[in-house]
Scaffold this motif. Structure first.
Motif, PDB file in Angstrom:
ATOM      1  N   THR A  10       0.798  -1.233   0.000  1.00  0.00           N
ATOM      2  CA  THR A  10       0.000   0.000   0.000  1.00  0.00           C
ATOM      3  C   THR A  10       0.830   1.282   0.000  1.00  0.00           C
ATOM      4  OG1 THR A  10      -0.084   0.189   2.409  1.00  0.00           O
ATOM      5  CG2 THR A  10      -1.791  -1.176   1.332  1.00  0.00           C
ATOM      6  N   GLY A  11       2.067   1.183   0.469  1.00  0.00           N
ATOM      7  CA  GLY A  11       2.886   2.381   0.620  1.00  0.00           C
ATOM      8  C   GLY A  11       2.685   3.044   1.975  1.00  0.00           C
ATOM      9  N   THR A  20      -9.220   3.182   9.780  1.00  0.00           N
ATOM     10  CA  THR A  20      -9.985   4.014   8.842  1.00  0.00           C
ATOM     11  C   THR A  20     -10.286   3.197   7.598  1.00  0.00           C
ATOM     12  OG1 THR A  20      -8.137   4.880   7.518  1.00  0.00           O
ATOM     13  CG2 THR A  20      -8.620   6.008   9.608  1.00  0.00           C
ATOM     14  N   PHE A  21     -11.116   3.737   6.770  1.00  0.00           N
ATOM     15  CA  PHE A  21     -11.420   3.094   5.496  1.00  0.00           C
ATOM     16  C   PHE A  21     -10.827   3.893   4.342  1.00  0.00           C
ATOM     17  CE2 PHE A  21     -14.577   1.452   8.384  1.00  0.00           C
ATOM     18  CZ  PHE A  21     -14.606   0.103   8.060  1.00  0.00           C
ATOM     19  N   ASN A  22      -9.894   4.792   4.652  1.00  0.00           N
ATOM     20  CA  ASN A  22      -9.284   5.659   3.644  1.00  0.00           C
ATOM     21  C   ASN A  22      -8.492   4.898   2.591  1.00  0.00           C
ATOM     22  OD1 ASN A  22     -10.364   7.785   5.054  1.00  0.00           O
ATOM     23  ND2 ASN A  22      -8.479   8.241   6.157  1.00  0.00           N
ATOM     24  N   LEU A  23      -8.053   3.713   2.917  1.00  0.00           N
ATOM     25  CA  LEU A  23      -7.277   2.902   1.987  1.00  0.00           C
ATOM     26  C   LEU A  23      -8.140   2.412   0.823  1.00  0.00           C
ATOM     27  CD1 LEU A  23      -4.618   1.306   1.415  1.00  0.00           C
ATOM     28  CD2 LEU A  23      -5.587  -0.531   2.802  1.00  0.00           C
ATOM     29  N   TYR A  24      -9.407   2.193   1.071  1.00  0.00           N
ATOM     30  CA  TYR A  24     -10.279   1.565   0.083  1.00  0.00           C
ATOM     31  C   TYR A  24     -10.864   2.572  -0.895  1.00  0.00           C
ATOM     32  CZ  TYR A  24      -9.875  -2.409   3.145  1.00  0.00           C
ATOM     33  OH  TYR A  24      -9.367  -3.431   3.890  1.00  0.00           O
ATOM     34  N   HIS A  25     -11.098   2.097  -2.095  1.00  0.00           N
ATOM     35  CA  HIS A  25     -11.764   2.908  -3.111  1.00  0.00           C
ATOM     36  C   HIS A  25     -13.141   3.291  -2.560  1.00  0.00           C
ATOM     37  CE1 HIS A  25     -13.854   3.864  -6.842  1.00  0.00           C
ATOM     38  NE2 HIS A  25     -12.668   3.991  -7.408  1.00  0.00           N
ATOM     39  N   GLY A  47     -13.275 -11.269  -0.100  1.00  0.00           N
ATOM     40  CA  GLY A  47     -13.764 -10.269  -1.041  1.00  0.00           C
ATOM     41  C   GLY A  47     -12.644  -9.686  -1.871  1.00  0.00           C
ATOM     42  N   GLU A  48     -13.026  -9.115  -2.993  1.00  0.00           N
ATOM     43  CA  GLU A  48     -12.088  -8.411  -3.852  1.00  0.00           C
ATOM     44  C   GLU A  48     -12.393  -6.933  -3.736  1.00  0.00           C
ATOM     45  OE1 GLU A  48     -12.512 -10.112  -7.766  1.00  0.00           O
ATOM     46  OE2 GLU A  48     -11.573 -11.991  -7.148  1.00  0.00           O
ATOM     47  N   TYR A  49     -11.352  -6.160  -3.422  1.00  0.00           N
ATOM     48  CA  TYR A  49     -11.523  -4.732  -3.173  1.00  0.00           C
ATOM     49  C   TYR A  49     -10.459  -3.940  -3.919  1.00  0.00           C
ATOM     50  CZ  TYR A  49     -13.435  -7.013   1.002  1.00  0.00           C
ATOM     51  OH  TYR A  49     -14.088  -7.858   1.866  1.00  0.00           O
ATOM     52  N   ARG A  50     -10.842  -2.727  -4.272  1.00  0.00           N
ATOM     53  CA  ARG A  50      -9.869  -1.794  -4.825  1.00  0.00           C
ATOM     54  C   ARG A  50      -9.314  -0.956  -3.679  1.00  0.00           C
ATOM     55  NH1 ARG A  50     -14.138   0.622  -8.830  1.00  0.00           N
ATOM     56  NH2 ARG A  50     -15.330   0.007  -7.017  1.00  0.00           N
ATOM     57  N   ILE A  51      -8.012  -0.734  -3.716  1.00  0.00           N
ATOM     58  CA  ILE A  51      -7.393   0.154  -2.743  1.00  0.00           C
ATOM     59  C   ILE A  51      -6.687   1.268  -3.496  1.00  0.00           C
ATOM     60  CG2 ILE A  51      -7.071  -1.651  -1.002  1.00  0.00           C
ATOM     61  CD1 ILE A  51      -4.004  -1.538  -1.794  1.00  0.00           C
ATOM     62  N   LEU A  52      -6.466   2.354  -2.793  1.00  0.00           N
ATOM     63  CA  LEU A  52      -5.705   3.464  -3.349  1.00  0.00           C
ATOM     64  C   LEU A  52      -4.407   3.553  -2.550  1.00  0.00           C
ATOM     65  CD1 LEU A  52      -8.704   5.927  -3.648  1.00  0.00           C
ATOM     66  CD2 LEU A  52      -7.677   4.543  -5.457  1.00  0.00           C
ATOM     67  N   THR A  53      -3.299   3.292  -3.218  1.00  0.00           N
ATOM     68  CA  THR A  53      -2.015   3.292  -2.531  1.00  0.00           C
ATOM     69  C   THR A  53      -1.613   4.713  -2.170  1.00  0.00           C
ATOM     70  OG1 THR A  53      -0.707   3.459  -4.555  1.00  0.00           O
ATOM     71  CG2 THR A  53      -1.297   1.226  -3.805  1.00  0.00           C
ATOM     72  N   LYS A  54      -0.588   4.819  -1.374  1.00  0.00           N
ATOM     73  CA  LYS A  54      -0.114   6.127  -0.925  1.00  0.00           C
ATOM     74  C   LYS A  54       0.294   7.008  -2.108  1.00  0.00           C
ATOM     75  CE  LYS A  54       2.645   8.131   2.759  1.00  0.00           C
ATOM     76  NZ  LYS A  54       3.505   7.801   3.903  1.00  0.00           N
ATOM     77  N   ASN A  55       0.801   6.396  -3.174  1.00  0.00           N
ATOM     78  CA  ASN A  55       1.196   7.201  -4.346  1.00  0.00           C
ATOM     79  C   ASN A  55       0.039   7.412  -5.326  1.00  0.00           C
ATOM     80  OD1 ASN A  55       0.975   4.804  -5.759  1.00  0.00           O
ATOM     81  ND2 ASN A  55       3.158   4.604  -6.178  1.00  0.00           N
TER      82      ASN A  55
END
Length: 168
Positions: A10-11, A20-25, A47-55
């Motif tokens: 994730t970075g 938090t849930f900030n990591l998830y799309h 489950g399959e989830y999208r995440i938003l990495t630190k970059n």
């Protein structure tokens, strides 16, 4: 998931994002919340989830969660989880769907009659043009009607089978 693997994926350091849930799309957050609630109730969840990495990169994860439950205290005593980055698989699946859609558009819009015939001699697909030419519906052709078309164009169904055998 270890803190080290979490950061590599994730970075983020665990304490930057934990709780938090900030990591998830944003479109996946509600689903993640529901799955985490199920996990807390002692149910294993995947489950399959999208995440938003630190970059800022979007990645897909396949996540499996389960807990160890203390029957005497009636509560969770340990969480377990595993996740796998499936971003490449998701990209490949999307590319395959796009390619199949292009193929089917060309297949259906072709001005020539087209049949796709399996090695067993059965019609797998027939476009509308061939159905019109043979005066059958596409469904009828897929059910085996119109085989006399092959007999007229080949000496017999047996010679058609020999033709298929030569292609192996």
């Amino acid at each position: 998931v270890t803190e080290e693997s979490f950061e590599r994926m994730t970075g983020y350091k665990w304490d930057e994002i934990a709780g938090t849930f900030n990591l998830y799309h944003p479109q996946d957050v509600e689903n993640v919340r529901q799955h985490e609630a199920q996990t807390v109730r002692g149910q294993p969840v995947s489950g399959e989830y999208r995440i938003l990495t630190k970059n800022g990169e979007m990645r897909w994860l396949d996540v499996h969660r389960y807990v160890q439950w203390d029957e005497h205290k009636n509560r969770v005593i340990r969480f377990y989880g595993a996740s796998q980055d499936i971003t490449e698989r998701k990209k490949n699946e999307a590319e395959l769907r796009a390619s199949e859609a292009r193929f089917h558009a060309l297949f259906e819009q072709n001005h020539d009659g087209v049949l796709i015939i399996g090695l067993d001699g059965l019609v797998r697909e027939a476009n509308q043009r061939i159905a019109d030419m043979l005066d059958y519906t596409q469904a009828e052709i897929l059910q085996g009607q119109g085989r006399e078309f092959f007999a007229a164009n080949y000496e017999s169904e047996h010679s058609f089978a020999r033709l298929l055998d030569r292609e192996h």
